[in-house]
Design an enzyme around this catalytic site. Structure first.
Site, PDB file in Angstrom:
ATOM      1  N   LYS A   1      28.668 -41.137  -3.994  1.00 14.99           N
ATOM      2  CA  LYS A   1      29.192 -40.520  -4.644  1.00 14.99           C
ATOM      3  C   LYS A   1      30.649 -40.416  -6.053  1.00 14.99           C
ATOM      4  O   LYS A   1      31.094 -41.267  -6.231  1.00 14.99           O
ATOM      5  CB  LYS A   1      30.132 -39.305  -4.425  1.00 14.99           C
ATOM      6  CG  LYS A   1      29.581 -37.462  -4.987  1.00 14.99           C
ATOM      7  CD  LYS A   1      28.668 -36.972  -4.054  1.00 14.99           C
ATOM      8  CE  LYS A   1      27.928 -36.080  -4.633  1.00 14.99           C
ATOM      9  NZ  LYS A   1      27.054 -34.856  -4.137  1.00 14.99           N
TER      10      LYS A   1
ATOM     11  N   GLY B   1      27.351 -18.125  -6.235  1.00 17.73           N
ATOM     12  CA  GLY B   1      27.047 -19.714  -6.355  1.00 17.73           C
ATOM     13  C   GLY B   1      25.499 -19.434  -6.979  1.00 17.73           C
ATOM     14  O   GLY B   1      24.024 -19.539  -6.747  1.00 17.73           O
TER      15      GLY B   1
ATOM     16  N   GLY C   1      23.319 -20.721  -9.566  1.00 14.85           N
ATOM     17  CA  GLY C   1      23.255 -21.635 -10.527  1.00 14.85           C
ATOM     18  C   GLY C   1      21.761 -22.624 -10.195  1.00 14.85           C
ATOM     19  O   GLY C   1      20.853 -21.745  -9.802  1.00 14.85           O
TER      20      GLY C   1
ATOM     21  N   VAL D   1      20.057 -24.438  -7.290  1.00 15.79           N
ATOM     22  CA  VAL D   1      19.936 -23.916  -6.362  1.00 15.79           C
ATOM     23  C   VAL D   1      19.772 -22.420  -6.156  1.00 15.79           C
ATOM     24  O   VAL D   1      19.812 -22.116  -5.670  1.00 15.79           O
ATOM     25  CB  VAL D   1      20.843 -24.553  -5.391  1.00 15.79           C
ATOM     26  CG1 VAL D   1      20.627 -24.740  -3.672  1.00 15.79           C
ATOM     27  CG2 VAL D   1      21.018 -26.355  -5.965  1.00 15.79           C
TER      28      VAL D   1
HETATM   29  P1  NAD Z   1      25.294 -25.376 -10.538  1.00 13.74           P
HETATM   30  O1  NAD Z   1      26.819 -25.558 -11.199  1.00 13.74           O
HETATM   31  O2  NAD Z   1      24.142 -25.696 -11.087  1.00 13.74           O
HETATM   32  O3  NAD Z   1      25.969 -23.749  -9.966  1.00 13.74           O
HETATM   33  C1  NAD Z   1      26.641 -23.626  -9.499  1.00 13.74           C
HETATM   34  C2  NAD Z   1      27.018 -21.888 -10.313  1.00 13.74           C
HETATM   35  O4  NAD Z   1      28.109 -21.549  -8.881  1.00 13.74           O
HETATM   36  C3  NAD Z   1      27.783 -21.953 -11.048  1.00 13.74           C
HETATM   37  O5  NAD Z   1      26.238 -20.866 -11.309  1.00 13.74           O
HETATM   38  C4  NAD Z   1      29.273 -21.114 -11.274  1.00 13.74           C
HETATM   39  O6  NAD Z   1      29.232 -20.186 -12.109  1.00 13.74           O
HETATM   40  C5  NAD Z   1      28.924 -20.682 -10.126  1.00 13.74           C
HETATM   41  N1  NAD Z   1      30.340 -20.385  -9.039  1.00 13.74           N
HETATM   42  C6  NAD Z   1      31.649 -21.300 -10.142  1.00 13.74           C
HETATM   43  N2  NAD Z   1      32.484 -20.701  -9.327  1.00 13.74           N
HETATM   44  C7  NAD Z   1      32.125 -20.004  -8.453  1.00 13.74           C
HETATM   45  C8  NAD Z   1      32.686 -19.298  -7.321  1.00 13.74           C
HETATM   46  N3  NAD Z   1      34.693 -19.503  -7.496  1.00 13.74           N
HETATM   47  N4  NAD Z   1      32.123 -17.518  -7.512  1.00 13.74           N
HETATM   48  C9  NAD Z   1      30.707 -17.658  -7.277  1.00 13.74           C
HETATM   49  N5  NAD Z   1      30.110 -18.661  -7.893  1.00 13.74           N
HETATM   50  C10 NAD Z   1      30.712 -19.794  -8.450  1.00 13.74           C
HETATM   51  O7  NAD Z   1      24.943 -26.640  -9.222  1.00 13.74           O
HETATM   52  P2  NAD Z   1      24.223 -26.294  -8.519  1.00 13.74           P
HETATM   53  O8  NAD Z   1      23.376 -27.762  -8.472  1.00 13.74           O
HETATM   54  O9  NAD Z   1      23.271 -24.762  -7.930  1.00 13.74           O
HETATM   55  O10 NAD Z   1      24.866 -26.776  -6.368  1.00 13.74           O
HETATM   56  C11 NAD Z   1      25.457 -25.985  -5.818  1.00 13.74           C
HETATM   57  C12 NAD Z   1      26.177 -26.417  -5.094  1.00 13.74           C
HETATM   58  O11 NAD Z   1      24.938 -26.972  -4.317  1.00 13.74           O
HETATM   59  C13 NAD Z   1      26.877 -27.160  -5.186  1.00 13.74           C
HETATM   60  O12 NAD Z   1      27.983 -27.048  -4.029  1.00 13.74           O
HETATM   61  C14 NAD Z   1      26.607 -28.823  -5.055  1.00 13.74           C
HETATM   62  O13 NAD Z   1      27.239 -29.650  -4.511  1.00 13.74           O
HETATM   63  C15 NAD Z   1      25.682 -28.160  -3.708  1.00 13.74           C
HETATM   64  N6  NAD Z   1      24.507 -29.134  -4.348  1.00 13.74           N
HETATM   65  C16 NAD Z   1      23.321 -29.033  -5.511  1.00 13.74           C
HETATM   66  C17 NAD Z   1      22.428 -29.382  -5.484  1.00 13.74           C
HETATM   67  C18 NAD Z   1      21.301 -29.945  -5.714  1.00 13.74           C
HETATM   68  O14 NAD Z   1      19.763 -30.334  -5.686  1.00 13.74           O
HETATM   69  N7  NAD Z   1      21.540 -29.351  -7.549  1.00 13.74           N
HETATM   70  C19 NAD Z   1      21.970 -30.818  -3.761  1.00 13.74           C
HETATM   71  C20 NAD Z   1      22.570 -30.742  -3.202  1.00 13.74           C
HETATM   72  C21 NAD Z   1      24.711 -29.631  -2.509  1.00 13.74           C
END
Ligand code: NAD
Length: 341
Positions: A80, A176, A178, A180
């Site tokens: 990472k 959250g 975002g 995902v």
């Molecule tokens: P992203 O940055 O697109 O979305 C994250 C969301 O969480 C944002 O909308 C943000 O505003 C929100 N957020 C931040 N702090 C918050 C809080 N305290 N309470 C509520 N919402 C909050 O990220 P993503 O790509 O959707 O990933 C989300 C999670 O999944 C992360 O932990 C990431 O490591 C994990 N993940 C993502 C992927 C992927 O394919 N993108 C794969 C495996 C794991």
């Protein structure tokens, strides 16, 4: 700041502090284990409150990637990277390029992709300096639809295992919204689930509410919602000694990495008879997607691995039940076995 005695140091093969004066890059790349293959893992771009916080994050996240790849039976190791940014010093294309050069110097031991704060466009900048990148626009693109699909399938499997009900009969609190979380909400709503959603970004909440008819919840109250499933899809450490006693859901299953604040929190959940679906197992879909170019796994085989996530999850629940251990411990044991640890 401790390094080899750091509580999250787990025999990592290599930890690189990457700095570039011209662009202002400050990053840490952690290669946890390459026994099964090169270490593929996302780049997190985040405003860390300290260097120590960034080091803890990259050590934990990279170990999780090793376990994740092993459980998905991918020929990959775990790694990472984290990029430290501030309000005054946000990410720039030059920083991404400098990160690409730092990754290139590792000679293929680490392959980057997106994580929180990083976009396909950022990976395109990384790709100007190294071929050791996946998830860029010339490659397989955004991994998040795959991640969302894997979490959706896992919620269905966990609910059938614990509650004897399918997604259409569930209520879910998604925290959250975002890449995902937003897509997960759409999948759940299409399947008939009742949703309660939260995010610190009001516009993200508004978009999901408009698309799905979900109810709103304050971000700090997401874990307390009176629902069947709590799906953390924001950042890590949301499951801790303060929040766990307040959770009313019977299942925790979401995309966020490192949901447990401490490994012992897994047992706290089990004590409350809350079924925890290990994060790195259920969110492996994105890794499966970005693993296609470096491993040569074809689309059909990758899709089959994605659809196989529930079977692995059920085997973890069965091992946990049989050995009277928590599911997180069962998943760790399975992964470490596959890694020969
Ligand atoms: P992203 O940055 O697109 O979305 C994250 C969301 O969480 C944002 O909308 C943000 O505003 C929100 N957020 C931040 N702090 C918050 C809080 N305290 N309470 C509520 N919402 C909050 O990220 P993503 O790509 O959707 O990933 C989300 C999670 O999944 C992360 O932990 C990431 O490591 C994990 N993940 C993502 C992927 C992927 O394919 N993108 C794969 C495996 C794991």
């Amino acid at each position: 700041m401790e390094l080899f005695d750091h509580p999250d140091f787990d025999g990592h093969e290599q930890v690189v502090f990457a700095h570039d004066s011209n662009s202002g890059l400050r990053a840490i790349i952690a290669v946890h284990d390459t026994r099964l293959g090169p270490a593929l893992g996302g780049c997190r771009i985040w405003r860390y409150s300290s260097d120590g916080e960034a080091l803890t994050d990259v050590l934990r996240l990279s170990r999780g990637m090793s376990y994740k790849a092993a459980l998905a039976d991918l020929p990959l190791g775990g790694g990472k990277s984290v990029m430290l940014v501030t309000g005054d010093r946000p990410k720039t294309p030059a920083m991404m390029q400098a990160l690409g050069s730092a990754i290139d110097r590792l000679g293929g031991r680490y392959i980057a992709a997106e994580d929180v704060g990083a976009t396909v466009a950022d990976m395109d900048q990384v790709a100007t300096r190294t071929g050791h990148v996946s998830g860029n626009s010339g490659g397989v693109g955004d991994p998040s639809p795959w991640t969302a699909r894997g979490v959706f399938l896992s919620i269905e499997a966990a609910a059938r295992h614990r509650l004897g009900r399918g997604v259409g009969d569930l209520s879910v609190s998604v925290s959250g919204l975002g890449s995902v979380g937003g897509q997960l909400c759409r999948m759940l709503a299409e399947a008939g689930a009742r949703l309660v959603v939260s995010d610190v970004r009001a516009e993200a909440v508004a978009a999901v509410v408009a698309a799905t008819g979900a109810g709103r919840e304050a971000p700090e109250a997401a874990h307390r919602a009176a629902v069947d499933v709590f799906a953390p899809c924001a950042l890590g450490a949301v499951l801790n000694s303060r929040t766990i006693p307040e959770i009313s859901a019977k299942i925790v299953c979401g995309a966020a990495n490192n949901q447990l604040s401490a490994s012992s929190d897994d047992a706290l959940l089990a004590d409350r008879e809350i079924l925890y679906a290990p994060d790195y197992l259920v969110n492996v879909g994105g890794l499966i997607s970005v693993s296609r170019p470096p491993t040569g796994i074809g689309d059909a085989a990758a899709k089959a691995k994605l659809e196989a996530i529930p079977a692995t999850l059920l085997s973890v629940f069965e091992k946990a039940d049989a050995e009277s251990i928590a599911p997180g411990a069962a998943a760790d044991a399975l992964a470490r076995g596959r890694l020969g640890m």
